[in-house]
Design a protein around this motif. Structure first.
Motif, PDB file in Angstrom:
ATOM      1  N   LEU A  23     -98.072 -11.940  33.756  1.00 25.06           N
ATOM      2  CA  LEU A  23     -98.499 -10.950  32.769  1.00 25.06           C
ATOM      3  C   LEU A  23     -97.805  -9.620  33.054  1.00 25.06           C
ATOM      4  CD1 LEU A  23    -102.296 -11.760  32.625  1.00 25.06           C
ATOM      5  CD2 LEU A  23    -100.511 -12.522  31.106  1.00 25.06           C
ATOM      6  N   GLN A  24     -96.539  -9.568  32.756  1.00 23.68           N
ATOM      7  CA  GLN A  24     -95.777  -8.352  32.924  1.00 23.68           C
ATOM      8  C   GLN A  24     -95.191  -7.954  31.580  1.00 23.68           C
ATOM      9  OE1 GLN A  24     -93.236  -9.795  36.235  1.00 23.68           O
ATOM     10  NE2 GLN A  24     -93.709  -7.789  37.062  1.00 23.68           N
ATOM     11  N   LYS A  25     -95.158  -6.680  31.334  1.00 23.49           N
ATOM     12  CA  LYS A  25     -94.598  -6.149  30.102  1.00 23.49           C
ATOM     13  C   LYS A  25     -93.374  -5.312  30.449  1.00 23.49           C
ATOM     14  CE  LYS A  25     -98.210  -7.299  27.429  1.00 23.49           C
ATOM     15  NZ  LYS A  25     -98.647  -8.539  27.928  1.00 23.49           N
ATOM     16  N   GLY A  26     -92.236  -5.673  29.924  1.00 20.46           N
ATOM     17  CA  GLY A  26     -91.026  -4.885  30.120  1.00 20.46           C
ATOM     18  C   GLY A  26     -90.652  -4.655  31.571  1.00 20.46           C
ATOM     19  N   GLY A  27     -90.938  -5.603  32.453  1.00 19.43           N
ATOM     20  CA  GLY A  27     -90.569  -5.467  33.850  1.00 19.43           C
ATOM     21  C   GLY A  27     -91.478  -4.558  34.658  1.00 19.43           C
ATOM     22  N   LYS A  28     -92.502  -3.986  34.048  1.00 20.86           N
ATOM     23  CA  LYS A  28     -93.413  -3.095  34.759  1.00 20.86           C
ATOM     24  C   LYS A  28     -94.478  -3.901  35.485  1.00 20.86           C
ATOM     25  CE  LYS A  28     -92.931   0.659  31.463  1.00 20.86           C
ATOM     26  NZ  LYS A  28     -93.601   1.466  30.460  1.00 20.86           N
ATOM     27  N   LYS A  29     -94.997  -3.319  36.541  1.00 24.41           N
ATOM     28  CA  LYS A  29     -96.088  -3.959  37.261  1.00 24.41           C
ATOM     29  C   LYS A  29     -97.321  -4.001  36.380  1.00 24.41           C
ATOM     30  CE  LYS A  29     -96.105  -3.309  42.144  1.00 24.41           C
ATOM     31  NZ  LYS A  29     -96.579  -2.465  43.229  1.00 24.41           N
ATOM     32  N   MET A  30     -98.066  -5.099  36.468  1.00 23.97           N
ATOM     33  CA  MET A  30     -99.330  -5.173  35.766  1.00 23.97           C
ATOM     34  C   MET A  30    -100.389  -4.455  36.606  1.00 23.97           C
ATOM     35  SD  MET A  30    -100.246  -9.063  36.568  1.00 23.97           S
ATOM     36  CE  MET A  30    -100.656  -9.486  38.234  1.00 23.97           C
ATOM     37  N   ASN A  31    -101.583  -4.397  36.114  1.00 21.88           N
ATOM     38  CA  ASN A  31    -102.691  -3.782  36.839  1.00 21.88           C
ATOM     39  C   ASN A  31    -102.840  -4.468  38.189  1.00 21.88           C
ATOM     40  OD1 ASN A  31    -105.286  -3.100  37.794  1.00 21.88           O
ATOM     41  ND2 ASN A  31    -105.874  -2.542  35.731  1.00 21.88           N
ATOM     42  N   THR A  32    -102.885  -3.696  39.258  1.00 21.60           N
ATOM     43  CA  THR A  32    -102.924  -4.276  40.598  1.00 21.60           C
ATOM     44  C   THR A  32    -104.340  -4.417  41.157  1.00 21.60           C
ATOM     45  OG1 THR A  32    -102.591  -2.110  41.594  1.00 21.60           O
ATOM     46  CG2 THR A  32    -100.617  -3.446  41.203  1.00 21.60           C
ATOM     47  N   SER A  33    -105.356  -4.160  40.366  1.00 22.67           N
ATOM     48  CA  SER A  33    -106.716  -4.216  40.911  1.00 22.67           C
ATOM     49  C   SER A  33    -107.068  -5.616  41.411  1.00 22.67           C
ATOM     50  CB  SER A  33    -107.749  -3.723  39.898  1.00 22.67           C
ATOM     51  OG  SER A  33    -107.733  -4.524  38.739  1.00 22.67           O
ATOM     52  N   LEU A  34    -106.631  -6.666  40.732  1.00 20.95           N
ATOM     53  CA  LEU A  34    -106.891  -8.018  41.208  1.00 20.95           C
ATOM     54  C   LEU A  34    -106.156  -8.255  42.522  1.00 20.95           C
ATOM     55  CD1 LEU A  34    -108.045 -10.861  41.003  1.00 20.95           C
ATOM     56  CD2 LEU A  34    -106.107 -11.456  39.533  1.00 20.95           C
ATOM     57  N   GLY A  35    -104.915  -7.830  42.587  1.00 16.14           N
ATOM     58  CA  GLY A  35    -104.144  -7.972  43.810  1.00 16.14           C
ATOM     59  C   GLY A  35    -104.771  -7.238  44.981  1.00 16.14           C
ATOM     60  N   MET A  36    -105.251  -6.038  44.722  1.00 18.80           N
ATOM     61  CA  MET A  36    -105.910  -5.270  45.777  1.00 18.80           C
ATOM     62  C   MET A  36    -107.187  -5.964  46.241  1.00 18.80           C
ATOM     63  SD  MET A  36    -105.149  -1.259  44.711  1.00 18.80           S
ATOM     64  CE  MET A  36    -106.476  -1.249  43.553  1.00 18.80           C
ATOM     65  N   ARG A  59     -96.488 -18.199  51.090  1.00 13.55           N
ATOM     66  CA  ARG A  59     -96.856 -16.837  51.475  1.00 13.55           C
ATOM     67  C   ARG A  59     -96.314 -15.850  50.448  1.00 13.55           C
ATOM     68  NH1 ARG A  59     -94.681 -12.571  52.505  1.00 13.55           N
ATOM     69  NH2 ARG A  59     -92.630 -13.514  52.691  1.00 13.55           N
ATOM     70  N   GLN A  60     -95.150 -16.157  49.890  1.00 11.67           N
ATOM     71  CA  GLN A  60     -94.546 -15.272  48.894  1.00 11.67           C
ATOM     72  C   GLN A  60     -95.430 -15.150  47.648  1.00 11.67           C
ATOM     73  OE1 GLN A  60     -92.961 -17.664  50.579  1.00 11.67           O
ATOM     74  NE2 GLN A  60     -91.225 -16.683  51.584  1.00 11.67           N
ATOM     75  N   VAL A  61     -96.087 -16.242  47.269  1.00  9.19           N
ATOM     76  CA  VAL A  61     -96.992 -16.204  46.113  1.00  9.19           C
ATOM     77  C   VAL A  61     -98.153 -15.246  46.397  1.00  9.19           C
ATOM     78  CG1 VAL A  61     -98.666 -17.561  44.785  1.00  9.19           C
ATOM     79  CG2 VAL A  61     -96.374 -18.454  45.189  1.00  9.19           C
ATOM     80  N   ILE A  62     -98.736 -15.352  47.582  1.00 10.05           N
ATOM     81  CA  ILE A  62     -99.833 -14.447  47.954  1.00 10.05           C
ATOM     82  C   ILE A  62     -99.346 -13.005  47.902  1.00 10.05           C
ATOM     83  CG2 ILE A  62    -101.467 -13.779  49.764  1.00 10.05           C
ATOM     84  CD1 ILE A  62    -102.060 -16.563  48.575  1.00 10.05           C
ATOM     85  N   SER A  63     -98.164 -12.756  48.429  1.00 10.48           N
ATOM     86  CA  SER A  63     -97.591 -11.415  48.421  1.00 10.48           C
ATOM     87  C   SER A  63     -97.416 -10.893  46.992  1.00 10.48           C
ATOM     88  CB  SER A  63     -96.242 -11.423  49.144  1.00 10.48           C
ATOM     89  OG  SER A  63     -95.642 -10.158  49.082  1.00 10.48           O
ATOM     90  N   LEU A  64     -96.889 -11.733  46.107  1.00 17.03           N
ATOM     91  CA  LEU A  64     -96.708 -11.318  44.710  1.00 17.03           C
ATOM     92  C   LEU A  64     -98.030 -11.005  44.040  1.00 17.03           C
ATOM     93  CD1 LEU A  64     -93.907 -13.819  43.631  1.00 17.03           C
ATOM     94  CD2 LEU A  64     -93.675 -11.343  43.925  1.00 17.03           C
ATOM     95  N   TRP A  65     -99.066 -11.806  44.322  1.00 17.64           N
ATOM     96  CA  TRP A  65    -100.397 -11.528  43.769  1.00 17.64           C
ATOM     97  C   TRP A  65    -100.897 -10.174  44.255  1.00 17.64           C
ATOM     98  CZ3 TRP A  65    -103.159 -16.748  45.243  1.00 17.64           C
ATOM     99  CH2 TRP A  65    -102.688 -17.773  44.422  1.00 17.64           C
ATOM    100  N   GLU A  66    -100.792  -9.958  45.562  1.00 15.92           N
ATOM    101  CA  GLU A  66    -101.313  -8.722  46.147  1.00 15.92           C
ATOM    102  C   GLU A  66    -100.557  -7.491  45.676  1.00 15.92           C
ATOM    103  OE1 GLU A  66    -101.589  -9.157  50.393  1.00 15.92           O
ATOM    104  OE2 GLU A  66    -103.207 -10.645  50.238  1.00 15.92           O
ATOM    105  N   GLN A  67     -99.280  -7.642  45.378  1.00 16.06           N
ATOM    106  CA  GLN A  67     -98.479  -6.522  44.873  1.00 16.06           C
ATOM    107  C   GLN A  67     -98.678  -6.283  43.380  1.00 16.06           C
ATOM    108  OE1 GLN A  67     -94.266  -6.571  46.076  1.00 16.06           O
ATOM    109  NE2 GLN A  67     -94.874  -8.166  47.530  1.00 16.06           N
ATOM    110  N   GLY A  68     -99.365  -7.217  42.719  1.00 13.51           N
ATOM    111  CA  GLY A  68     -99.570  -7.078  41.283  1.00 13.51           C
ATOM    112  C   GLY A  68     -98.359  -7.468  40.462  1.00 13.51           C
ATOM    113  N   LYS A  69     -97.439  -8.228  41.058  1.00 11.32           N
ATOM    114  CA  LYS A  69     -96.252  -8.658  40.325  1.00 11.32           C
ATOM    115  C   LYS A  69     -96.468  -9.979  39.605  1.00 11.32           C
ATOM    116  CE  LYS A  69     -92.934  -6.233  43.203  1.00 11.32           C
ATOM    117  NZ  LYS A  69     -91.794  -6.395  44.122  1.00 11.32           N
ATOM    118  N   ARG A  70     -97.432 -10.754  40.064  1.00 14.70           N
ATOM    119  CA  ARG A  70     -97.810 -12.020  39.421  1.00 14.70           C
ATOM    120  C   ARG A  70     -99.324 -12.133  39.488  1.00 14.70           C
ATOM    121  NH1 ARG A  70     -93.659 -16.268  38.859  1.00 14.70           N
ATOM    122  NH2 ARG A  70     -95.421 -17.341  37.929  1.00 14.70           N
TER     123      ARG A  70
END
Length: 92
Positions: A22-35, A59-70
């Motif tokens: 859920l990314q729009k135009g390459g921007k980070k999505m809301n990171t509250s879930l990741g946090m 581990r990379q998937v977990i990292s992407l979730w936490e960063q709010g990139k996926r």
């Protein structure tokens, strides 16, 4: 009130988009879930690698979730909530 609206919007996007990315135009999505995922993981004293092993993802998937990139897909959201013994509403 704004946080409730954000949670409601995220739930709608999950329902309609399957949460794959859920990314729009390459921007980070809301990171509250990741946090929240990071907070819960750290609360248990776990590394990203350990959580990844428990959920059978990299581990990379977990990292992407936490960063709010996926976002986790719907199945993984359920797995996370179950693993941390919280409701889906609490996770989101």
């Amino acid at each position: 009130m704004k946080k409730q609206q954000n949670v409601a919007n995220l739930k709608k996007e999950i329902m309609y988009n399957g949460c794959e990315k859920l990314q729009k135009g390459g921007k980070k999505m809301n990171t509250s879930l990741g946090m929240e995922i990071k907070r819960l993981r750290q609360e248990k004293g776990m590394t990203q690698e350990q959580l990844a092993d428990e959920l059978h993802v990299s581990r990379q998937v977990i990292s992407l979730w936490e960063q709010g990139k996926r976002l986790p897909n719907v199945h993984m959201l359920r797995e996370l909530a179950c693993y941390f013994n919280i409701s889906l509403d609490e996770l989101l």
